[in-house]
Design a protein around this motif. Structure first.
Motif, short mmCIF file in Angstrom:
data_model
loop_
_atom_site.label_atom_id
_atom_site.label_comp_id
_atom_site.label_asym_id
_atom_site.label_seq_id
_atom_site.Cartn_x
_atom_site.Cartn_y
_atom_site.Cartn_z
N PHE A 24 99.80 19.46 -74.22
CA PHE A 24 99.93 20.77 -74.86
C PHE A 24 100.60 20.65 -76.23
CE2 PHE A 24 99.51 23.13 -70.70
CZ PHE A 24 98.41 23.87 -71.10
N LEU A 25 101.61 19.83 -76.33
CA LEU A 25 102.29 19.62 -77.60
C LEU A 25 101.34 19.00 -78.63
CD1 LEU A 25 104.94 19.68 -79.25
CD2 LEU A 25 105.41 17.40 -78.35
N ALA A 26 100.56 18.01 -78.21
CA ALA A 26 99.60 17.38 -79.12
C ALA A 26 98.56 18.39 -79.60
CB ALA A 26 98.93 16.20 -78.45
N HIS A 42 88.59 21.45 -82.09
CA HIS A 42 88.47 20.20 -81.34
C HIS A 42 89.81 19.81 -80.70
CE1 HIS A 42 86.99 16.23 -80.33
NE2 HIS A 42 88.10 15.73 -80.85
N ALA A 43 90.87 19.93 -81.46
CA ALA A 43 92.19 19.56 -80.93
C ALA A 43 92.58 20.44 -79.75
CB ALA A 43 93.25 19.66 -82.02
N THR A 44 92.36 21.72 -79.87
CA THR A 44 92.80 22.62 -78.80
C THR A 44 91.88 22.58 -77.59
OG1 THR A 44 91.67 24.46 -79.88
CG2 THR A 44 94.01 24.20 -80.33
N THR A 45 90.58 22.43 -77.79
CA THR A 45 89.68 22.44 -76.64
C THR A 45 89.68 21.11 -75.90
OG1 THR A 45 87.76 21.86 -78.02
CG2 THR A 45 88.13 24.20 -77.53
N LYS A 46 90.27 20.08 -76.46
CA LYS A 46 90.41 18.81 -75.74
C LYS A 46 91.78 18.68 -75.07
CE LYS A 46 86.38 17.56 -76.96
NZ LYS A 46 85.66 18.79 -76.85
N ASP A 48 94.32 21.07 -74.54
CA ASP A 48 94.83 22.14 -73.68
C ASP A 48 94.27 22.09 -72.25
OD1 ASP A 48 96.45 22.95 -75.68
OD2 ASP A 48 95.30 24.74 -76.22
N PRO A 49 92.98 21.86 -72.04
CA PRO A 49 92.52 21.77 -70.64
C PRO A 49 93.10 20.56 -69.91
CG PRO A 49 90.66 22.09 -72.10
CD PRO A 49 91.85 21.88 -72.95
N ILE A 50 93.23 19.44 -70.60
CA ILE A 50 93.81 18.26 -69.97
C ILE A 50 95.26 18.55 -69.60
CG2 ILE A 50 94.47 15.85 -70.33
CD1 ILE A 50 91.99 15.60 -72.11
N GLY A 51 96.00 19.16 -70.51
CA GLY A 51 97.38 19.51 -70.21
C GLY A 51 97.50 20.48 -69.05
N ALA A 52 96.63 21.47 -69.01
CA ALA A 52 96.67 22.45 -67.92
C ALA A 52 96.32 21.79 -66.59
CB ALA A 52 95.71 23.59 -68.22
#
Length: 111
Positions: A24-26, A42-46, A48-52
């Protein structure tokens, strides 16, 4: 022996939650620092789901075999399905709105 297993499970869950917070920080740093709409998307759609998924997996491990674990797994499935779809829809809308992808060429500076 049972206490060691519980401790190991708690440690793994904690590591998953910390790793998810790192993703999430990244993603947040990418959202703030990258130059244009497509790079930020690209940064958020990659990330954020992994973090969640990592955080929810850690929460599922901590909750144990209960009904809440099934709900958490359903949330994970929902995130895995909807996040790429939303990212694609946003990118397509940006393209149709006239957003040009950023390049290093003069005259194409980020907004």
């Amino acid at each position: 022996m049972r206490a060691v297993t519980g401790l190991a499970l708690t440690a793994v869950a904690g590591l998953l939650i910390v790793a998810g917070c790192g993703f999430f920080l990244a993603g947040t740093i990418g959202l703030l620092r990258l130059p244009d709409f497509y790079c930020r998307l690209h940064a958020t759609t990659k990330c954020d789901p992994i973090g969640a998924v990592l955080i929810l997996t850690g929460a599922a491990l901590l909750s144990g075999p209960e009904i809440s674990t099934i709900r958490i797994l359903a949330l994970i499935a929902l995130i895995v399905i909807t996040s790429p779809t939303a990212g694609h829809a946003l990118a397509r809308a940006g393209w149709h709105a006239g957003h040009v992808p950023w390049t290093r060429e003069p005259g194409n500076e980020p907004e």
